[in-house]
Design an enzyme around this catalytic site. Structure first.
Site, mmCIF file in Angstrom:
data_model
loop_
_atom_site.group_PDB
_atom_site.id
_atom_site.type_symbol
_atom_site.label_atom_id
_atom_site.label_comp_id
_atom_site.label_asym_id
_atom_site.label_seq_id
_atom_site.Cartn_x
_atom_site.Cartn_y
_atom_site.Cartn_z
ATOM 1 N N HIS A 9 13.657 57.294 75.872
ATOM 2 C CA HIS A 9 14.672 56.703 76.732
ATOM 3 C C HIS A 9 14.128 56.438 78.130
ATOM 4 O O HIS A 9 13.154 57.056 78.581
ATOM 5 C CB HIS A 9 15.910 57.605 76.824
ATOM 6 C CG HIS A 9 15.669 58.872 77.587
ATOM 7 N ND1 HIS A 9 15.667 58.916 78.964
ATOM 8 C CD2 HIS A 9 15.409 60.130 77.165
ATOM 9 C CE1 HIS A 9 15.423 60.152 79.361
ATOM 10 N NE2 HIS A 9 15.250 60.912 78.294
ATOM 11 N N GLU A 11 14.418 55.982 82.454
ATOM 12 C CA GLU A 11 14.528 57.014 83.490
ATOM 13 C C GLU A 11 15.970 57.275 83.945
ATOM 14 O O GLU A 11 16.782 56.364 84.083
ATOM 15 C CB GLU A 11 13.696 56.613 84.702
ATOM 16 C CG GLU A 11 13.637 57.677 85.792
ATOM 17 C CD GLU A 11 12.865 57.214 87.014
ATOM 18 O OE1 GLU A 11 11.619 57.243 86.936
ATOM 19 O OE2 GLU A 11 13.498 56.829 88.008
ATOM 20 N N TRP A 14 17.724 62.698 86.817
ATOM 21 C CA TRP A 14 17.239 64.034 86.466
ATOM 22 C C TRP A 14 15.760 64.003 86.127
ATOM 23 O O TRP A 14 15.044 64.972 86.381
ATOM 24 C CB TRP A 14 18.062 64.612 85.317
ATOM 25 C CG TRP A 14 19.389 65.146 85.752
ATOM 26 C CD1 TRP A 14 20.125 64.740 86.835
ATOM 27 C CD2 TRP A 14 20.134 66.175 85.123
ATOM 28 N NE1 TRP A 14 21.289 65.443 86.907
ATOM 29 C CE2 TRP A 14 21.335 66.340 85.858
ATOM 30 C CE3 TRP A 14 19.938 66.973 83.989
ATOM 31 C CZ2 TRP A 14 22.308 67.275 85.515
ATOM 32 C CZ3 TRP A 14 20.916 67.894 83.631
ATOM 33 C CH2 TRP A 14 22.075 68.050 84.391
ATOM 34 N N ASN A 15 15.285 62.904 85.513
ATOM 35 C CA ASN A 15 13.839 62.750 85.335
ATOM 36 C C ASN A 15 13.148 62.723 86.684
ATOM 37 O O ASN A 15 12.145 63.401 86.911
ATOM 38 C CB ASN A 15 13.515 61.442 84.600
ATOM 39 C CG ASN A 15 13.940 61.422 83.159
ATOM 40 O OD1 ASN A 15 14.696 60.545 82.756
ATOM 41 N ND2 ASN A 15 13.481 62.367 82.370
ATOM 42 N N ARG A 59 21.681 58.338 77.651
ATOM 43 C CA ARG A 59 20.455 57.734 78.157
ATOM 44 C C ARG A 59 19.656 57.068 77.042
ATOM 45 O O ARG A 59 18.989 56.053 77.260
ATOM 46 C CB ARG A 59 19.614 58.775 78.900
ATOM 47 C CG ARG A 59 19.264 60.041 78.116
ATOM 48 C CD ARG A 59 18.779 61.121 79.068
ATOM 49 N NE ARG A 59 18.300 62.336 78.420
ATOM 50 C CZ ARG A 59 19.079 63.366 78.082
ATOM 51 N NH1 ARG A 59 20.388 63.301 78.315
ATOM 52 N NH2 ARG A 59 18.553 64.450 77.536
ATOM 53 N N ARG A 61 21.240 56.049 74.124
ATOM 54 C CA ARG A 61 22.139 55.011 73.610
ATOM 55 C C ARG A 61 22.006 53.717 74.406
ATOM 56 O O ARG A 61 21.900 52.637 73.820
ATOM 57 C CB ARG A 61 23.589 55.512 73.643
ATOM 58 C CG ARG A 61 24.614 54.456 73.240
ATOM 59 C CD ARG A 61 26.017 55.015 73.278
ATOM 60 N NE ARG A 61 26.331 55.664 74.546
ATOM 61 C CZ ARG A 61 26.629 55.020 75.667
ATOM 62 N NH1 ARG A 61 26.652 53.695 75.693
ATOM 63 N NH2 ARG A 61 26.922 55.688 76.773
ATOM 64 N N GLU A 84 17.678 65.472 72.334
ATOM 65 C CA GLU A 84 16.648 66.253 73.008
ATOM 66 C C GLU A 84 16.801 67.743 72.668
ATOM 67 O O GLU A 84 17.863 68.183 72.189
ATOM 68 C CB GLU A 84 16.735 66.027 74.522
ATOM 69 C CG GLU A 84 15.686 66.769 75.351
ATOM 70 C CD GLU A 84 14.249 66.432 74.983
ATOM 71 O OE1 GLU A 84 13.839 66.772 73.852
ATOM 72 O OE2 GLU A 84 13.535 65.863 75.829
#
Length: 207
Positions: A9, A11, A14-15, A59, A61, A84
């Protein structure tokens, strides 16, 4: 031969800010992520995809939906086994709060094998459920091309499985958000033919 495109997925904030973003977080894509999905969708537009299978998390989807718009007759299937890793009690924490990367914690082998996160999963759990998805797709599309959209630890667990590496070998890899990897599966075995192809260079952000 089954050709399986595996997208991570795009960004989220949180990444970017290194918060633990496991199976219990439904975080939206940020502006960079929206640019990444547009680029990824363009990359896959000419592929002859027979199925698109995605984690149900938002994220993934949204990433899958952008790709699906280039393949009008292919509906997205949502597969819980592509979620995840369940980070349990660590969900939403920053890497500073846990004293380092989640990958290091997950690969710290004990006498009982790889650890299970408190209230969550182990890498073995993730690998086993994700590989079941691969097996089902190979059975359904023995001579086709399919796409799965998933997450960092899921994708790396699959890569290690294809290469015959133990799950703890994920520490030897890095993977960009919005990146593409490709595997082939046939009677002769499994092969990794593309890894971490990215439309544009971004910092590697495990979380």
């Amino acid at each position: 031969m089954t050709k399986i495109f595996i997208a991570r997925h795009a960004e989220t904030d949180w990444n970017r800010y290194k918060r633990i973003q496991g199976g219990g977080s439904d975080t939206p894509l940020n502006e960079t992520g929206l640019r990444q999905v547009k680029c990824l969708a363009g990359r896959l537009a000419t592929e002859k995809l027979e199925a698109i299978v995605s984690s149900p998390l938002g994220r993934a989807r949204v990433t899958a939906e952008a790709i699906a718009r280039e393949h009008g007759q292919v509906a997205i299937e949502f597969e819980p086994d592509l979620r995840e890793i369940d980070a349990g009690e660590m969900e939403g924490m920053s890497v500073n709060q846990i004293g380092g990367s989640l990958g290091v914690l997950l690969t710290a082998a004990t006498e009982d094998g790889l650890p299970r996160l408190p209230g969550g999963e182990s890498l073995n759990d993730v690998r086993d459920r994700a590989w079941r998805v691969i097996e089902k797709l190979v059975e359904r599309f023995p001579d086709g091309e399919v796409l799965i959209v998933s997450h960092y630890f899921v994708v790396l667990s699959l890569v290690c499985r294809v290469l015959g590496l133990p799950p703890e070998a994920i520490r030897r890899f890095r993977m960009n958000t919005g990146s593409l990897s490709v595997i082939e599966v046939d009677a002769a075995g499994t092969r990794l033919i593309v890894y971490n192809e990215s439309c544009f260079q971004v910092d590697s952000k495990p979380w």
